[in-house]
Design a protein around this motif. Structure first.
Motif, PDB file in Angstrom:
ATOM      1  N   GLY A 149     -15.345  15.671  23.331  1.00 21.69           N
ATOM      2  CA  GLY A 149     -14.665  16.025  24.573  1.00 21.69           C
ATOM      3  C   GLY A 149     -15.036  15.151  25.746  1.00 21.69           C
ATOM      4  N   ARG A 150     -16.138  14.431  25.670  1.00 23.93           N
ATOM      5  CA  ARG A 150     -16.542  13.540  26.749  1.00 23.93           C
ATOM      6  C   ARG A 150     -15.600  12.340  26.855  1.00 23.93           C
ATOM      7  NH1 ARG A 150     -22.625  12.618  24.810  1.00 23.93           N
ATOM      8  NH2 ARG A 150     -21.414  12.313  22.859  1.00 23.93           N
ATOM      9  N   LYS A 151     -14.789  12.141  25.812  1.00 29.64           N
ATOM     10  CA  LYS A 151     -13.844  11.026  25.816  1.00 29.64           C
ATOM     11  C   LYS A 151     -12.439  11.448  26.231  1.00 29.64           C
ATOM     12  CE  LYS A 151     -16.413   8.533  22.229  1.00 29.64           C
ATOM     13  NZ  LYS A 151     -16.367   7.909  20.881  1.00 29.64           N
ATOM     14  N   ALA A 152     -12.270  12.712  26.559  1.00 28.97           N
ATOM     15  CA  ALA A 152     -10.962  13.191  27.025  1.00 28.97           C
ATOM     16  C   ALA A 152     -10.761  12.759  28.479  1.00 28.97           C
ATOM     17  CB  ALA A 152     -10.885  14.709  26.906  1.00 28.97           C
ATOM     18  N   LEU A 153      -9.690  12.034  28.730  1.00 26.69           N
ATOM     19  CA  LEU A 153      -9.454  11.469  30.067  1.00 26.69           C
ATOM     20  C   LEU A 153      -8.457  12.275  30.887  1.00 26.69           C
ATOM     21  CD1 LEU A 153      -9.211   7.705  28.993  1.00 26.69           C
ATOM     22  CD2 LEU A 153     -11.244   8.995  29.739  1.00 26.69           C
ATOM     23  N   PRO A 163     -14.308  29.587  15.235  1.00 30.22           N
ATOM     24  CA  PRO A 163     -15.640  29.133  14.789  1.00 30.22           C
ATOM     25  C   PRO A 163     -15.523  28.045  13.724  1.00 30.22           C
ATOM     26  CG  PRO A 163     -15.537  31.531  14.866  1.00 30.22           C
ATOM     27  CD  PRO A 163     -14.137  31.046  15.060  1.00 30.22           C
ATOM     28  N   GLY A 164     -16.299  26.999  13.901  1.00 31.71           N
ATOM     29  CA  GLY A 164     -16.293  25.908  12.940  1.00 31.71           C
ATOM     30  C   GLY A 164     -15.238  24.857  13.207  1.00 31.71           C
ATOM     31  N   GLU A 165     -14.368  25.097  14.204  1.00 28.11           N
ATOM     32  CA  GLU A 165     -13.334  24.134  14.552  1.00 28.11           C
ATOM     33  C   GLU A 165     -13.507  23.657  15.989  1.00 28.11           C
ATOM     34  OE1 GLU A 165      -9.539  25.194  11.742  1.00 28.11           O
ATOM     35  OE2 GLU A 165      -9.582  26.090  13.740  1.00 28.11           O
ATOM     36  N   VAL A 166     -12.983  22.477  16.263  1.00 29.64           N
ATOM     37  CA  VAL A 166     -13.014  21.902  17.611  1.00 29.64           C
ATOM     38  C   VAL A 166     -11.660  21.274  17.908  1.00 29.64           C
ATOM     39  CG1 VAL A 166     -15.510  21.476  17.711  1.00 29.64           C
ATOM     40  CG2 VAL A 166     -14.002  19.786  16.641  1.00 29.64           C
ATOM     41  N   ALA A 167     -11.413  21.026  19.186  1.00 28.46           N
ATOM     42  CA  ALA A 167     -10.134  20.441  19.603  1.00 28.46           C
ATOM     43  C   ALA A 167     -10.117  18.944  19.333  1.00 28.46           C
ATOM     44  CB  ALA A 167      -9.896  20.718  21.089  1.00 28.46           C
ATOM     45  N   GLU A 168      -9.019  18.480  18.796  1.00 28.53           N
ATOM     46  CA  GLU A 168      -8.864  17.055  18.502  1.00 28.53           C
ATOM     47  C   GLU A 168      -8.348  16.311  19.733  1.00 28.53           C
ATOM     48  OE1 GLU A 168      -6.396  14.171  15.373  1.00 28.53           O
ATOM     49  OE2 GLU A 168      -5.555  16.079  16.061  1.00 28.53           O
ATOM     50  N   ILE A 169      -8.769  15.040  19.836  1.00 27.69           N
ATOM     51  CA  ILE A 169      -8.332  14.177  20.936  1.00 27.69           C
ATOM     52  C   ILE A 169      -7.467  13.056  20.383  1.00 27.69           C
ATOM     53  CG2 ILE A 169      -9.097  12.607  22.754  1.00 27.69           C
ATOM     54  CD1 ILE A 169     -11.684  14.210  22.899  1.00 27.69           C
ATOM     55  N   GLU A 170      -6.350  12.807  21.026  1.00 27.26           N
ATOM     56  CA  GLU A 170      -5.480  11.679  20.686  1.00 27.26           C
ATOM     57  C   GLU A 170      -5.024  10.995  21.973  1.00 27.26           C
ATOM     58  OE1 GLU A 170      -2.138  12.825  18.368  1.00 27.26           O
ATOM     59  OE2 GLU A 170      -3.226  12.874  16.470  1.00 27.26           O
ATOM     60  N   GLY A 171      -5.157   9.695  22.036  1.00 29.80           N
ATOM     61  CA  GLY A 171      -4.714   8.960  23.212  1.00 29.80           C
ATOM     62  C   GLY A 171      -5.407   9.377  24.489  1.00 29.80           C
ATOM     63  N   GLY A 176      -3.756  19.135  20.810  1.00 25.14           N
ATOM     64  CA  GLY A 176      -3.271  20.503  20.608  1.00 25.14           C
ATOM     65  C   GLY A 176      -3.691  21.078  19.270  1.00 25.14           C
ATOM     66  N   ASP A 177      -4.288  20.267  18.415  1.00 21.82           N
ATOM     67  CA  ASP A 177      -4.742  20.736  17.109  1.00 21.82           C
ATOM     68  C   ASP A 177      -6.229  21.086  17.137  1.00 21.82           C
ATOM     69  OD1 ASP A 177      -2.328  20.546  15.707  1.00 21.82           O
ATOM     70  OD2 ASP A 177      -2.622  18.409  15.336  1.00 21.82           O
ATOM     71  N   CYS A 178      -6.587  22.067  16.336  1.00 19.87           N
ATOM     72  CA  CYS A 178      -7.991  22.387  16.094  1.00 19.87           C
ATOM     73  C   CYS A 178      -8.332  21.917  14.679  1.00 19.87           C
ATOM     74  CB  CYS A 178      -8.237  23.890  16.219  1.00 19.87           C
ATOM     75  SG  CYS A 178      -8.092  24.517  17.910  1.00 19.87           S
ATOM     76  N   VAL A 179      -9.431  21.208  14.548  1.00 19.57           N
ATOM     77  CA  VAL A 179      -9.801  20.618  13.262  1.00 19.57           C
ATOM     78  C   VAL A 179     -11.245  21.005  12.926  1.00 19.57           C
ATOM     79  CG1 VAL A 179      -8.203  18.688  13.539  1.00 19.57           C
ATOM     80  CG2 VAL A 179     -10.556  18.478  14.383  1.00 19.57           C
ATOM     81  N   PRO A 180     -11.619  20.913  11.635  1.00 15.82           N
ATOM     82  CA  PRO A 180     -13.006  21.230  11.264  1.00 15.82           C
ATOM     83  C   PRO A 180     -13.996  20.290  11.939  1.00 15.82           C
ATOM     84  CG  PRO A 180     -11.588  21.192   9.323  1.00 15.82           C
ATOM     85  CD  PRO A 180     -10.789  20.616  10.447  1.00 15.82           C
ATOM     86  N   ALA A 181     -15.034  20.858  12.530  1.00 15.65           N
ATOM     87  CA  ALA A 181     -16.020  20.031  13.232  1.00 15.65           C
ATOM     88  C   ALA A 181     -16.719  19.059  12.290  1.00 15.65           C
ATOM     89  CB  ALA A 181     -17.043  20.925  13.920  1.00 15.65           C
ATOM     90  N   ILE A 182     -16.871  19.443  11.031  1.00 18.66           N
ATOM     91  CA  ILE A 182     -17.575  18.563  10.082  1.00 18.66           C
ATOM     92  C   ILE A 182     -16.701  17.393   9.625  1.00 18.66           C
ATOM     93  CG2 ILE A 182     -19.116  20.374   9.253  1.00 18.66           C
ATOM     94  CD1 ILE A 182     -17.305  20.692   6.813  1.00 18.66           C
ATOM     95  N   GLU A 183     -15.426  17.377  10.044  1.00 14.32           N
ATOM     96  CA  GLU A 183     -14.529  16.268   9.681  1.00 14.32           C
ATOM     97  C   GLU A 183     -14.334  15.292  10.832  1.00 14.32           C
ATOM     98  OE1 GLU A 183     -13.273  15.554   6.699  1.00 14.32           O
ATOM     99  OE2 GLU A 183     -14.347  17.262   5.843  1.00 14.32           O
ATOM    100  N   CYS A 184     -15.107  15.448  11.909  1.00 16.15           N
ATOM    101  CA  CYS A 184     -14.957  14.612  13.108  1.00 16.15           C
ATOM    102  C   CYS A 184     -15.880  13.406  13.074  1.00 16.15           C
ATOM    103  CB  CYS A 184     -15.240  15.434  14.360  1.00 16.15           C
ATOM    104  SG  CYS A 184     -14.088  16.807  14.630  1.00 16.15           S
TER     105      CYS A 184
END
Length: 257
Positions: A149-153, A163-171, A176-184
């Motif tokens: 999230g520190r890279k979200a502009l 639980p276990g998911e985080v918000a994905e960043i694109e561009g 708008g997607d939530c993805v598994p934190a262990i896949e980041c």
């Protein structure tokens, strides 16, 4: 009368000579000595135990045969935090492949085939999200979502994920997607690493700490320690490990960097 007297004398002599019979359990009839055979012992942890045999004295008044006692022991230790895998899943992306179905897009080691969901769709998850190649991050094969999230502009609030998911960043903004934190590739902080078998591994880089959510190997029994988890995540120069206190995880640093 003399015959009766002689019979009594012969009977007394026979008794005095100790003619007896043994019963094999250490007890004897009149004229012998009772005795117990071998000894029995109870073993301590990992020791030996023995059951003494049944002994006794012989019928002729001599020493009985001592029974034989066998000893058996089983020893061993149950590992606490050790015993896990000592190797990382990967050292490069070439050790990994993508697994994708209608429910998930995962990075897995070559040769591993996780079970998928039963849904039918026109486009699988990796294709839908534009994931074409897996990545090797902190010794783990991952799909490679950007989740730090520190890279979200953008000023848009991040989506609320389970639980276990985080918000994905694109561009530079939230997809708008939530993805598994262990896949980041990385997450915002160790607070994103939620789950019974999930730990946080930080890489102390010159540009600041990187946070990674990693699965704990089964052999570590849920302990995210340098002893067991460390060799699988502190890799590629970041091989100096320090256990966290109060947080499930560890810190990897690079002494030569």
């Amino acid at each position: 009368m003399r015959i009766h007297f002689l019979a009594l004398v012969l009977t007394a002599v026979a008794i005095g000579c100790g003619e007896t019979s043994g019963d094999g359990n250490g007890s004897v009839s009149a004229g012998g000595t009772s005795g117990s055979g071998g000894s029995s012992g109870s073993a301590g942890s990992g020791g030996t135990s023995g059951n003494g045999g049944n002994g006794g004295t012989s019928a002729s008044g001599g020493t009985g045969n001592t029974g034989s006692g066998a000893s058996s022991g089983s020893g061993g230790t149950t590992g606490g935090s050790g015993g896990g895998s000592t190797a990382a899943e990967c050292v490069s992306a070439g050790d990994c492949k993508l697994f994708s179905d209608c429910c998930s897009c995962l990075g897995v080691p070559n040769g591993e085939n996780p079970g998928g969901c039963d849904l039918v769709c026109d486009v699988d998850e990796c294709s839908r999200q534009g994931i074409k190649e897996p990545q090797c991050i902190a010794g783990r094969c991952v799909a490679g979502y950007e989740c730090d999230g520190r890279k979200a502009l953008c000023a848009t609030p991040s989506p609320v994920c389970g639980p276990g998911e985080v918000a994905e960043i694109e561009g530079g903004c939230w997809s708008g997607d939530c993805v598994p934190a262990i896949e980041c590739v990385g997450v915002t902080s160790c607070a994103d690493c939620v789950g019974e078998n999930v730990a946080c591994a930080t890489y102390d880089t010159q540009l600041g700490p990187e946070y990674h959510c990693v699965e704990i190997p089964d052999g570590c029994n849920g302990f995210a320690t340098c002893e067991c988890l460390g060799p699988t995540v502190c890799v590629q120069g970041f091989n100096a490990c320090q256990d966290f206190s109060g947080i499930k995880g560890l810190a990897c640093s690079c002494p030569a960097c």
